[in-house]
Design an enzyme around this catalytic site. Sequence first.
Site, mmCIF file in Angstrom:
data_model
loop_
_atom_site.group_PDB
_atom_site.id
_atom_site.type_symbol
_atom_site.label_atom_id
_atom_site.label_comp_id
_atom_site.label_asym_id
_atom_site.label_seq_id
_atom_site.Cartn_x
_atom_site.Cartn_y
_atom_site.Cartn_z
ATOM 1 N N ARG A 132 0.817 -1.210 0.000
ATOM 2 C CA ARG A 132 0.000 0.000 0.000
ATOM 3 C C ARG A 132 0.856 1.267 0.000
ATOM 4 N NH1 ARG A 132 -5.107 0.551 0.877
ATOM 5 N NH2 ARG A 132 -4.812 2.368 2.258
ATOM 6 N N PHE A 162 0.409 5.752 11.332
ATOM 7 C CA PHE A 162 -0.331 4.614 10.802
ATOM 8 C C PHE A 162 0.161 4.183 9.412
ATOM 9 C CE2 PHE A 162 -2.958 6.235 14.152
ATOM 10 C CZ PHE A 162 -3.506 5.100 14.725
ATOM 11 N N GLU A 163 0.004 5.036 8.425
ATOM 12 C CA GLU A 163 0.315 4.610 7.062
ATOM 13 C C GLU A 163 1.006 5.749 6.337
ATOM 14 O OE1 GLU A 163 -1.957 1.524 4.284
ATOM 15 O OE2 GLU A 163 -2.945 3.468 4.357
ATOM 16 N N GLN A 164 2.317 5.700 6.339
ATOM 17 C CA GLN A 164 3.128 6.774 5.779
ATOM 18 C C GLN A 164 4.034 6.220 4.682
ATOM 19 O OE1 GLN A 164 6.587 9.910 7.197
ATOM 20 N NE2 GLN A 164 5.420 8.828 8.755
#
Length: 537
Positions: A350, A373-375
């Site tokens: 992702r 979280f999502e970097q």
Amino acid sequence: MIRNPILPGFNPDPSICRVGEDYYIATSTFEWYPGVQIHHSRDLVNWRLVRRPLERKSQLDMRGNPDSCGIWAPCLSYADGLFWLVFTDVKRYDGNFKDAHNYIVTSPTIEGEWSDPVYVNSSGFDPSLFHDDDGRKWFLNMQWNHRTESYGGAPKTPAFDGILLQEWDAKTGRLKGPVKNIFAGSPLGLVEGPHLFKRNGWYYLTTAEGGTGYDHAVTMARSRQIDGPYEMHPDVYLITSKDSPDAVLQRAGHGQYVETPGGEAYHTHLCGRPLAPKRRCTLGRETAIQKCVWRDDWLYLAHGGPVPAVHVPAPTDVEPAHAPARIDYRFDGPELSQDFQWLRTPEPERLFSLTERSDALRLFGRESIGSWFEQALVARRQEHHKFCAETMLEFQPETYQQVAGLTHYYNRYKFHAVVVTLHEKLGRVVTVFSCPGDFPHGRMGFPAGSGEAIGDGPVHLAMEIKDNDLQFFYRVGDEAEWKALGPVLDAGVVSDEGGRGEHGSFTGAFAGMVAFDITGRAKPADFLSFTYQPLQS
């Protein structure tokens, strides 16, 4: 000679293990994924990264872990035909609680696939596993007491409530028998990082004390019984620089004992190399090793005193390998170079792809730089006080909320970046983001203002760091001249001591590629190359 540090850059809490002629060191990785770095050597001089074993969602998911949490203080050992790795996944830092969960994974080989974790306990962090010569196994960890004034960035001794010991049953995968607090530490306090070994009928316990800043130390004690009582080393501290502010290797502590096949004694430890004038360790906590000798069944540094040496006699006559003067990374294969890591998530697909374009690393813009979280940030360690990093980027933002570029990164509050984005009036621009510390509020600034218009086409971005100074550069086209962008920035804040200072955080600096898209549309950015080049003094 061995030249310290043997693992430069962010490589703290070294646990060393010898199997035959092979030495392995496991170090902490905190919020960086995959988890745990394992280096290999056959001479204690030359080391090579061979594995990061915590690589699957079933083994490790750190999404939501705060900065400086995640994987703390792994312990690597070998017994019964298996390598054993114990580690903590810390879920909280600030405040009174730590939520520190301890696990064990195993593998018949270092470079093979490692098992899914077996949960052990959560009573404290810095676990280790000792294999006694009678076949029994013992699990140790420090005990965390939340009923104190200790909190992230300001540790207090009462929170470090001694070293716990309990038997581990490998057949059932559970702890058994009583839990005993076997060691309260020295008056220095903040006792953590326990490791046990046995020699001549003595159980030896080494611990880390004094916090992981400038008062750090390796404390040593021994007992005839594994559960104590333990008597302190005649000098109390085996390794420390706390009373030697001029020593090259500062913050010395937290390591482990090892013997060569010929019986020579060595002990690893973490260290830091501060830069004047603010004594900030811009390379984070690094790994060093010291030659030791035995006297009266006590261990001492071979050169005398507790202060670690830069140059240490090696067990064999060997020349150190020379690192390449320049490393050029190309993204034309299916695998990311092992030098790179990303943050927290076990779902890297992702964040990036090496297959959507055959000649580029494609980052998918996710949450903002500094997200827990999502970097989409792919980076490698800074290993030199002076270096240059460069990348070539293809990126067509459609809004100022889409950003991609090159970053000097420590955590969400300590970073600098030169980035491409869109400006309403100027069109596509290159500009600078800067967040110079986590105290008091961690506000991001824009040292180059709205930036400079660059039109279409690939953009080359670069940063040059010389000790405490950072300068960004850019050029459009392969033949164009480099242009400096923005003022000289303080690279020293991208360090353990930057921002709120010692103990506020304790990982290390990275140089890397970043993209974010806070519209939620996951705008891709293509990085065609990345270069890391040490600079001469």
